[in-house]
Design a protein around this motif. Structure first.
Motif, PDB file in Angstrom:
ATOM      1  N   PRO A  46       0.855  -1.209   0.143  1.00 10.85           N
ATOM      2  CA  PRO A  46       0.218  -0.030   0.093  1.00 10.85           C
ATOM      3  C   PRO A  46       0.939   1.431  -0.018  1.00 10.85           C
ATOM      4  CG  PRO A  46      -0.834  -1.729   1.492  1.00 10.85           C
ATOM      5  CD  PRO A  46       0.409  -2.218   1.088  1.00 10.85           C
ATOM      6  N   HIS A  47       2.069   1.124   0.492  1.00  8.86           N
ATOM      7  CA  HIS A  47       2.821   2.160   0.357  1.00  8.86           C
ATOM      8  C   HIS A  47       3.860   2.543  -0.828  1.00  8.86           C
ATOM      9  CE1 HIS A  47       2.458   3.219   4.910  1.00  8.86           C
ATOM     10  NE2 HIS A  47       2.659   1.681   4.939  1.00  8.86           N
ATOM     11  N   GLY A  48       3.582   1.521  -1.724  1.00 13.49           N
ATOM     12  CA  GLY A  48       3.883   1.880  -3.219  1.00 13.49           C
ATOM     13  C   GLY A  48       5.333   1.400  -3.471  1.00 13.49           C
ATOM     14  N   ASP A  49       6.082   0.708  -2.558  1.00 13.55           N
ATOM     15  CA  ASP A  49       7.382   0.346  -2.790  1.00 13.55           C
ATOM     16  C   ASP A  49       7.852  -1.139  -3.381  1.00 13.55           C
ATOM     17  OD1 ASP A  49       6.946  -0.661  -0.117  1.00 13.55           O
ATOM     18  OD2 ASP A  49       8.939  -0.391   0.202  1.00 13.55           O
ATOM     19  N   TYR A  50       6.802  -1.872  -3.319  1.00 11.85           N
ATOM     20  CA  TYR A  50       7.374  -3.340  -3.776  1.00 11.85           C
ATOM     21  C   TYR A  50       5.973  -3.925  -4.432  1.00 11.85           C
ATOM     22  CZ  TYR A  50       8.425  -7.991  -2.223  1.00 11.85           C
ATOM     23  OH  TYR A  50       8.849  -9.303  -2.364  1.00 11.85           O
ATOM     24  N   THR A  51       6.350  -4.637  -5.279  1.00 10.43           N
ATOM     25  CA  THR A  51       5.386  -5.583  -6.253  1.00 10.43           C
ATOM     26  C   THR A  51       5.826  -7.021  -6.317  1.00 10.43           C
ATOM     27  OG1 THR A  51       4.717  -3.406  -7.484  1.00 10.43           O
ATOM     28  CG2 THR A  51       4.256  -5.681  -8.427  1.00 10.43           C
ATOM     29  N   TRP A  52       4.829  -7.682  -6.046  1.00  8.72           N
ATOM     30  CA  TRP A  52       5.044  -9.157  -6.165  1.00  8.72           C
ATOM     31  C   TRP A  52       4.102  -9.833  -7.053  1.00  8.72           C
ATOM     32  CZ3 TRP A  52       1.992 -13.225  -3.622  1.00  8.72           C
ATOM     33  CH2 TRP A  52       2.476 -14.416  -3.666  1.00  8.72           C
ATOM     34  N   TYR A  53       4.326 -10.986  -7.861  1.00  6.14           N
ATOM     35  CA  TYR A  53       3.426 -11.609  -8.670  1.00  6.14           C
ATOM     36  C   TYR A  53       3.263 -12.926  -8.121  1.00  6.14           C
ATOM     37  CZ  TYR A  53       3.494  -7.838 -12.009  1.00  6.14           C
ATOM     38  OH  TYR A  53       3.317  -6.740 -12.810  1.00  6.14           O
ATOM     39  N   ARG A  54       2.054 -13.400  -7.665  1.00  9.90           N
ATOM     40  CA  ARG A  54       1.851 -14.727  -7.284  1.00  9.90           C
ATOM     41  C   ARG A  54       2.007 -15.891  -8.327  1.00  9.90           C
ATOM     42  NH1 ARG A  54      -3.788 -15.891  -4.083  1.00  9.90           N
ATOM     43  NH2 ARG A  54      -3.224 -17.692  -2.906  1.00  9.90           N
ATOM     44  N   PRO A  55       2.875 -16.554  -7.908  1.00 10.97           N
ATOM     45  CA  PRO A  55       3.291 -17.526  -9.122  1.00 10.97           C
ATOM     46  C   PRO A  55       2.124 -18.521  -9.352  1.00 10.97           C
ATOM     47  CG  PRO A  55       4.446 -18.003  -7.070  1.00 10.97           C
ATOM     48  CD  PRO A  55       3.681 -16.755  -6.930  1.00 10.97           C
ATOM     49  N   ASP A  56       1.287 -18.921  -8.421  1.00  9.64           N
ATOM     50  CA  ASP A  56       0.157 -19.804  -8.432  1.00  9.64           C
ATOM     51  C   ASP A  56      -0.670 -19.779  -7.255  1.00  9.64           C
ATOM     52  OD1 ASP A  56       0.933 -21.620  -6.200  1.00  9.64           O
ATOM     53  OD2 ASP A  56       2.619 -22.192  -7.678  1.00  9.64           O
ATOM     54  N   VAL A  57      -2.051 -20.141  -7.431  1.00  7.49           N
ATOM     55  CA  VAL A  57      -2.813 -19.903  -6.312  1.00  7.49           C
ATOM     56  C   VAL A  57      -2.757 -20.411  -5.110  1.00  7.49           C
ATOM     57  CG1 VAL A  57      -4.961 -19.616  -8.086  1.00  7.49           C
ATOM     58  CG2 VAL A  57      -4.475 -21.720  -7.275  1.00  7.49           C
ATOM     59  N   GLY A  58      -1.699 -21.587  -5.042  1.00  5.64           N
ATOM     60  CA  GLY A  58      -1.243 -22.240  -3.681  1.00  5.64           C
ATOM     61  C   GLY A  58      -0.353 -21.631  -3.145  1.00  5.64           C
ATOM     62  N   THR A  59       0.408 -20.495  -3.724  1.00  2.50           N
ATOM     63  CA  THR A  59       1.377 -19.443  -3.020  1.00  2.50           C
ATOM     64  C   THR A  59       0.601 -18.631  -2.001  1.00  2.50           C
ATOM     65  OG1 THR A  59       2.775 -20.129  -4.682  1.00  2.50           O
ATOM     66  CG2 THR A  59       3.439 -18.359  -3.250  1.00  2.50           C
ATOM     67  N   PRO A  60       1.086 -18.762  -0.591  1.00  4.29           N
ATOM     68  CA  PRO A  60       0.574 -17.913   0.255  1.00  4.29           C
ATOM     69  C   PRO A  60       1.004 -16.269  -0.421  1.00  4.29           C
ATOM     70  CG  PRO A  60       1.785 -19.594   1.565  1.00  4.29           C
ATOM     71  CD  PRO A  60       1.828 -19.503   0.089  1.00  4.29           C
ATOM     72  N   ILE A  61       0.191 -15.375   0.048  1.00  3.36           N
ATOM     73  CA  ILE A  61       0.513 -14.098  -0.130  1.00  3.36           C
ATOM     74  C   ILE A  61       1.471 -13.408   0.683  1.00  3.36           C
ATOM     75  CG2 ILE A  61      -0.520 -11.798  -0.611  1.00  3.36           C
ATOM     76  CD1 ILE A  61      -3.113 -13.197  -1.343  1.00  3.36           C
ATOM     77  N   GLU A  62       2.411 -12.566   0.073  1.00  2.00           N
ATOM     78  CA  GLU A  62       3.527 -12.300   0.953  1.00  2.00           C
ATOM     79  C   GLU A  62       3.231 -10.952   1.873  1.00  2.00           C
ATOM     80  OE1 GLU A  62       7.141 -11.789  -1.498  1.00  2.00           O
ATOM     81  OE2 GLU A  62       7.472 -14.002  -1.783  1.00  2.00           O
ATOM     82  N   ASP A  63       4.068 -10.659   2.683  1.00  2.00           N
ATOM     83  CA  ASP A  63       3.953  -9.427   3.283  1.00  2.00           C
ATOM     84  C   ASP A  63       5.068  -8.564   2.521  1.00  2.00           C
ATOM     85  OD1 ASP A  63       2.104  -9.969   5.138  1.00  2.00           O
ATOM     86  OD2 ASP A  63       3.306 -10.361   6.713  1.00  2.00           O
ATOM     87  N   CYS A  64       4.924  -7.261   2.668  1.00  2.00           N
ATOM     88  CA  CYS A  64       5.837  -6.255   2.234  1.00  2.00           C
ATOM     89  C   CYS A  64       7.109  -6.348   3.222  1.00  2.00           C
ATOM     90  CB  CYS A  64       5.421  -4.827   2.181  1.00  2.00           C
ATOM     91  SG  CYS A  64       6.512  -3.567   1.779  1.00  2.00           S
ATOM     92  N   PRO A  65       8.457  -6.662   2.672  1.00  2.00           N
ATOM     93  CA  PRO A  65       9.486  -6.771   3.413  1.00  2.00           C
ATOM     94  C   PRO A  65      10.088  -5.519   3.789  1.00  2.00           C
ATOM     95  CG  PRO A  65       9.952  -6.932   1.169  1.00  2.00           C
ATOM     96  CD  PRO A  65       8.595  -6.698   1.156  1.00  2.00           C
ATOM     97  N   THR A  66       9.577  -4.372   3.403  1.00  2.00           N
ATOM     98  CA  THR A  66       9.989  -3.028   3.859  1.00  2.00           C
ATOM     99  C   THR A  66       9.094  -2.693   5.367  1.00  2.00           C
ATOM    100  OG1 THR A  66      10.474  -2.325   1.815  1.00  2.00           O
ATOM    101  CG2 THR A  66      10.273  -0.551   3.700  1.00  2.00           C
ATOM    102  N   HIS A  67       7.700  -2.647   4.937  1.00  2.00           N
ATOM    103  CA  HIS A  67       6.888  -2.367   5.913  1.00  2.00           C
ATOM    104  C   HIS A  67       6.189  -3.543   6.746  1.00  2.00           C
ATOM    105  CE1 HIS A  67       6.884   1.013   3.011  1.00  2.00           C
ATOM    106  NE2 HIS A  67       6.991   1.529   3.806  1.00  2.00           N
ATOM    107  N   HIS A  68       6.415  -4.611   6.476  1.00  2.00           N
ATOM    108  CA  HIS A  68       5.869  -5.672   7.151  1.00  2.00           C
ATOM    109  C   HIS A  68       4.370  -5.707   7.314  1.00  2.00           C
ATOM    110  CE1 HIS A  68      10.020  -6.647   7.880  1.00  2.00           C
ATOM    111  NE2 HIS A  68      10.017  -5.363   8.388  1.00  2.00           N
ATOM    112  N   ILE A  69       3.681  -5.476   6.001  1.00  2.00           N
ATOM    113  CA  ILE A  69       2.301  -5.350   6.302  1.00  2.00           C
ATOM    114  C   ILE A  69       1.787  -6.223   4.949  1.00  2.00           C
ATOM    115  CG2 ILE A  69       1.939  -3.218   7.161  1.00  2.00           C
ATOM    116  CD1 ILE A  69       1.738  -1.953   4.516  1.00  2.00           C
TER     117      ILE A  69
END
Length: 148
Positions: A120-143
């Protein structure tokens, strides 16, 4: 590739800087990846606070990404994917290579685009490789990252 070699879309540069962060450990040695990740996060957070149209912030991001052959390749690949600005690993031409270049069977839609998640702070983008992969947290803000 130097920072002035590519008259690039500022949105593409910012998206490349956000999107490369999850791939830095694969592209660079651990110490360099950590330093570049921190520098990108700092620049993206600062640029977001100032203005997304700040040309000097975009120039600094482009200079950081152009500083290594592998990150410069990543930047170029993202910029050629206008208007989507996806990481190369999620672009159709690279997905085609990952499937061995074979034609898909009739009725098979082929690779499905990965879902995009951002901080939400605009500094990190991640692409989920498949539906079984848990959604990550932002490594900068830990949200939690948000879909979009």
């Amino acid at each position: 590739m130097g920072p002035d070699d590519h008259p690039a879309d500022p949105d593409g540069i910012r998206e490349a800087a956000r999107a490369i962060r999850p791939y830095l450990p694969r592209l660079l040695d651990p110490a360099t990846a950590t330093r570049l990740d921190r520098a990108l996060a700092d620049q993206l957070t600062t640029a977001d606070q100032l203005t997304t149209a700040d040309p000097t912030a975009t120039d600094r991001l482009q200079t950081l990404l152009a500083g290594n052959d592998d990150t410069a390749w990543f930047l170029t690949a993202v910029l050629t994917d206008t208007p989507h600005f996806r990481p190369p690993y999620h672009q159709p031409r690279y997905l085609h290579r990952q499937t061995g270049g074979r034609a898909t069977p009739a009725g098979d839609p082929g690779p499905i685009a990965a879902a995009r998640y951002t901080c939400p702070h605009g500094d990190y983008t991640w692409y989920r490789p498949d539906v079984g992969t848990p959604i990550e947290d932002c490594p900068t803000h830990h949200i939690p990252l948000v879909h979009g």
